[in-house]
Write an enzyme that holds these catalytic residues in place. Sequence first.
Site, PDB file in Angstrom:
ATOM      1  N   ASN A  91       0.764  -1.133  -0.109  1.00 47.34           N
ATOM      2  CA  ASN A  91      -0.086  -0.118   0.044  1.00 47.34           C
ATOM      3  C   ASN A  91       1.020   1.208   0.009  1.00 47.34           C
ATOM      4  O   ASN A  91       0.226   2.283  -0.572  1.00 47.34           O
ATOM      5  CB  ASN A  91      -0.932   0.104   1.210  1.00 47.34           C
ATOM      6  CG  ASN A  91      -1.495   1.427   1.467  1.00 47.34           C
ATOM      7  OD1 ASN A  91      -2.465   1.675   0.856  1.00 47.34           O
ATOM      8  ND2 ASN A  91      -0.939   2.187   2.251  1.00 47.34           N
ATOM      9  N   TYR A 156       3.587   9.647 -11.318  1.00 47.78           N
ATOM     10  CA  TYR A 156       2.842   8.765 -10.666  1.00 47.78           C
ATOM     11  C   TYR A 156       2.175   7.790 -11.475  1.00 47.78           C
ATOM     12  O   TYR A 156       1.829   6.707 -11.030  1.00 47.78           O
ATOM     13  CB  TYR A 156       1.712   9.694  -9.674  1.00 47.78           C
ATOM     14  CG  TYR A 156       0.772   8.904  -8.873  1.00 47.78           C
ATOM     15  CD1 TYR A 156       1.291   8.487  -7.408  1.00 47.78           C
ATOM     16  CD2 TYR A 156      -0.473   8.873  -9.359  1.00 47.78           C
ATOM     17  CE1 TYR A 156       0.359   7.901  -6.947  1.00 47.78           C
ATOM     18  CE2 TYR A 156      -1.408   8.299  -8.492  1.00 47.78           C
ATOM     19  CZ  TYR A 156      -1.013   7.796  -7.039  1.00 47.78           C
ATOM     20  OH  TYR A 156      -1.868   7.059  -6.382  1.00 47.78           O
TER      21      TYR A 156
END
Length: 245
Positions: A91, A156
């Site tokens: 995560n 990203y």
Amino acid sequence: MAGRLDGKVALITGGARGQGASHARRLAEEGARVITGDVLDDDGEATAAALRAEGLGVDYLHLDVTSPQDWAAAVAAAAERFGGLDVLVNNAGIIHVNPLLEERLEDWNALIAVNVTGALLGMQAAIPALRARGGGSIVNISSIFGLAGASGYVAYCASKAALVTMTKTAALEHAADRIRVNAVCPGGVRTAMNENEGTGVVPLTPMGRRADAREVSGTVLFLASDDSTFVTGTEIVVDGGYLAR
């Protein structure tokens, strides 16, 4: 009543706050013994302590996902404390905003180190432990921006797209080990970090809001549990309809 993860041990990165803390809560509520890792030690310890005060089995340890040594220590801790490892949730992630022509190499390298290399190191560390337990589940947290572009987010987007194809490759390579590897691709999620960011993707989200982190955690739980024993090598989008446009 038995929980869906009774007897399972889960390691969750980026677990100090936000989505990682939510995933830890949800998996622990279903009976898992959870170890959360992060570099935000004060927040991580406080989150784990608060969850333990509610009767949930959550421990915290320092884990820099770019460090092979930290990964080895985390997997060893799971074995020493709880007998092994059944679930890994990659995560941890970072983000920055730079237009493509202004992306700086140092920013790019820092983001790729956490979002991509960190997940690679995590799978490399965890898979032998999962194999020793007869199989298990890896859940990689990607993004809708691993499946679509977003202006200003070249690093990203690249990192989250890499995570999707890494997921598929790992699933192919380790299906015979009874290790399932899947990705979750959230859209906008409401966390403390984005409370002051304005509307973000909300105007383009048909449901007209960000997700609550717990809504993403439900999908993580599904993939971690035996409810998804024939699900591997895929991505599940949790985006309120964003990509359906």
